[in-house]
Every structure is written in structure tokens, then in C-alpha cells.
Design an enzyme around this catalytic site. Sequence first.
Site, PDB file in Angstrom:
ATOM      1  N   ASP A   8       0.827  -1.212   0.000  1.00 36.43           N
ATOM      2  CA  ASP A   8       0.000   0.000   0.000  1.00 36.43           C
ATOM      3  C   ASP A   8       0.860   1.261   0.000  1.00 36.43           C
ATOM      4  O   ASP A   8       2.086   1.198   0.187  1.00 36.43           O
ATOM      5  CB  ASP A   8      -0.953  -0.008   1.204  1.00 36.43           C
ATOM      6  CG  ASP A   8      -0.269  -0.381   2.521  1.00 36.43           C
ATOM      7  OD1 ASP A   8       0.978  -0.387   2.577  1.00 36.43           O
ATOM      8  OD2 ASP A   8      -0.982  -0.652   3.497  1.00 36.43           O
ATOM      9  N   ASN A  45      -7.044  -1.919  14.424  1.00 37.30           N
ATOM     10  CA  ASN A  45      -8.487  -2.088  14.163  1.00 37.30           C
ATOM     11  C   ASN A  45      -8.761  -3.296  13.255  1.00 37.30           C
ATOM     12  O   ASN A  45      -9.867  -3.473  12.763  1.00 37.30           O
ATOM     13  CB  ASN A  45      -9.075  -0.808  13.551  1.00 37.30           C
ATOM     14  CG  ASN A  45      -8.511  -0.505  12.159  1.00 37.30           C
ATOM     15  OD1 ASN A  45      -7.625  -1.208  11.678  1.00 37.30           O
ATOM     16  ND2 ASN A  45      -9.021   0.532  11.527  1.00 37.30           N
ATOM     17  N   HIS A  73      -7.234  -3.901  10.326  1.00 35.35           N
ATOM     18  CA  HIS A  73      -7.033  -3.715   8.883  1.00 35.35           C
ATOM     19  C   HIS A  73      -5.803  -4.484   8.396  1.00 35.35           C
ATOM     20  O   HIS A  73      -4.883  -4.769   9.140  1.00 35.35           O
ATOM     21  CB  HIS A  73      -6.993  -2.232   8.484  1.00 35.35           C
ATOM     22  CG  HIS A  73      -5.752  -1.475   8.835  1.00 35.35           C
ATOM     23  ND1 HIS A  73      -5.783  -0.180   9.281  1.00 35.35           N
ATOM     24  CD2 HIS A  73      -4.436  -1.795   8.787  1.00 35.35           C
ATOM     25  CE1 HIS A  73      -4.547   0.232   9.480  1.00 35.35           C
ATOM     26  NE2 HIS A  73      -3.710  -0.726   9.194  1.00 35.35           N
ATOM     27  N   GLU A  88      -9.635  -1.224   5.320  1.00 38.50           N
ATOM     28  CA  GLU A  88     -10.195  -0.825   6.608  1.00 38.50           C
ATOM     29  C   GLU A  88     -11.477  -1.604   6.920  1.00 38.50           C
ATOM     30  O   GLU A  88     -12.199  -2.017   5.994  1.00 38.50           O
ATOM     31  CB  GLU A  88     -10.524   0.675   6.577  1.00 38.50           C
ATOM     32  CG  GLU A  88      -9.313   1.574   6.395  1.00 38.50           C
ATOM     33  CD  GLU A  88      -8.505   1.752   7.693  1.00 38.50           C
ATOM     34  OE1 GLU A  88      -8.532   0.868   8.570  1.00 38.50           O
ATOM     35  OE2 GLU A  88      -7.830   2.799   7.800  1.00 38.50           O
TER      36      GLU A  88
HETATM   37  C1  GLP Z   1      -0.107   0.524   8.394  1.00 36.97           C
HETATM   38  C2  GLP Z   1       0.030  -0.370   7.159  1.00 36.97           C
HETATM   39  C3  GLP Z   1      -0.378  -1.794   7.473  1.00 36.97           C
HETATM   40  C4  GLP Z   1       0.284  -2.257   8.754  1.00 36.97           C
HETATM   41  C5  GLP Z   1      -0.169  -1.379   9.882  1.00 36.97           C
HETATM   42  C6  GLP Z   1       0.316  -1.849  11.245  1.00 36.97           C
HETATM   43  O1  GLP Z   1      -1.416   0.960   8.580  1.00 36.97           O
HETATM   44  N1  GLP Z   1      -0.756   0.092   6.059  1.00 36.97           N
HETATM   45  O2  GLP Z   1      -0.006  -2.630   6.385  1.00 36.97           O
HETATM   46  O3  GLP Z   1      -0.031  -3.588   9.005  1.00 36.97           O
HETATM   47  O4  GLP Z   1       0.336  -0.097   9.587  1.00 36.97           O
HETATM   48  O5  GLP Z   1       1.275  -1.000  11.755  1.00 36.97           O
HETATM   49  P1  GLP Z   1       2.216  -1.346  12.982  1.00 36.97           P
HETATM   50  O6  GLP Z   1       3.057  -2.482  12.551  1.00 36.97           O
HETATM   51  O7  GLP Z   1       3.002  -0.088  13.168  1.00 36.97           O
HETATM   52  O8  GLP Z   1       1.332  -1.675  14.122  1.00 36.97           O
END
Ligand code: GLP
Length: 248
Positions: A67, A136, A138, A143
Amino acid sequence: MNVKIFDTPAQVASALARRVADALREKPDVVLGLPTGRTPVAMYAELRRLHAAGEVDFGRAVTFNLDEFAGVDASHAGSFRRFMEQHLFAAVNLAPQRIHFLNGAAADLDAECKRYEQEIEATGGIDLQILGIGANGHIGFNEPGDELVSRTHRVTLAETTRRDNAALFRGDPSRVPREALSMGMGTILKAATLILVAMGARKAPCIERTINGPLTPHLPASFLQLHRRAELYLDRDAASLLTTRSVR
Ligand code: GLP
């Protein structure tokens, strides 16, 4: 789903890096799907170390990131592309033409999503897709909501997600773009193998629902239950709400 629980986040990171290194040895032209976020940072550090030690060769590998924020170009300090340069690309032998990324600054974002989907198809699909999970639930930037979009698409980010990503934008959630581009859950589920990684107690409720809950677009990660080769790499805290029975 195949659940692996490790005592510490460092152990998760080194097991994951070994898993990627093994995949590269077995299939040097492996197509990797890569995530951003805090979760994979230590895994990327370990991959850099293994590469520097001559134990991992990315020379024939291909990568697709999950993404990107809309409205930021590859050089923007908050872009996921920059994140990947810092944590992996600049330190390993991945040729630029083998690195695939959604361009958040494309003039036509819908056309950009189509292009990306076609590029994944043209390489023959993703062999090993590594995933983090949002607090959440995702996956990528899919989302929670009443419905999910299957293919790569534009997303309106949840406010919680903008807050969680504020660190990339000088700590200010209002600077985080309102939109992003993301592989869809269908795109992700087409990968031959999926590895979901989670660390920390904050992820524990979502992880429990991902494994034991119903399939629902309100928890995009629950769709991983449909995959035949889905592995979960968890530390003890992320696994703390799982019972022995559910792990089996
Ligand atoms: C972002 C990315 C996700 C990732 C998420 C979790 O939102 N788009 O792909 O899984 O962060 O982040 P963290 O690893 O900092 O908890």
C-alpha cells in the site's frame, strides 16, 4: 491457520527473516509481498544483516509493497516507499526495476490501481506475502467496514489509522493523507503463502478474532481464514488471548 508463538518480538523478527531467507534460497526469483509499519522493522534489520553477511541474495527477487498513501510521491518523507528505502531497499541488492510500488502521486489513482493489479498478474502472482495488522484489524489499508473491495483500490483511511501513522508525518495526524491505495483482500488472498505478523498486547483482541471469530468485513484479517497456507507469527503478548485449543 498455522500459528507460531515466540517469547519475544526479537525472536519473531529473526524467525521471519530466516523464513524469507529460506524462501530466497529455495526460489531465487521469488515474488515477495512486503508490509510497512513498526512490526516488520526488526525483520528488515535482520534481513539487512543476513545480506551483509552474504547469507541472503535478493538479486533475482521481485517485490510488491501492499500500500501507499495518496498524494505523496516516492521521495516524500512520510511515504511507504521512503520507509522501504530506509529499512531494506537501500541496503540490499534489489534492482530498482524489480521493486514494485503503488504511486500515490499518480495523476489518475484508479488507473494506477489497475496498473498495479496487472503488474502483479504479469509476474505470475505473489509467492510469499508478509502482512502486519492494524490495531483495528485492517490488512494493508483494507479498513473495517460494511464491505470490502477485492482488488487494488483507493481507500479512505479510518481516523484511528491516521493517528497510528502520524509518526511518519511529524507526529501530526492531520498531516496524514485522508486517502491511500491498497491491494484488496482478494489480491492478498491470491498469494501462494500468507504470513501475518503481530506483536504486542494491543493486537491481541484482533488476533483472537482473526483466528476464532466469524468472517466479517468488520475485521478484514478474518478473511485470512479462507487461505490454505496462512501462517501467523506472534509474540506472547499478541497471542495472550488465545487458548491452547484455538492455537491447535
Ligand atoms: C499501516 C500499514 C499496514 C500495517 C499497519 C500496522 O497501517 N498500512 O499494512 O499492518 O500499519 O502497523 P504497525 O506495525 O506499526 O502496528
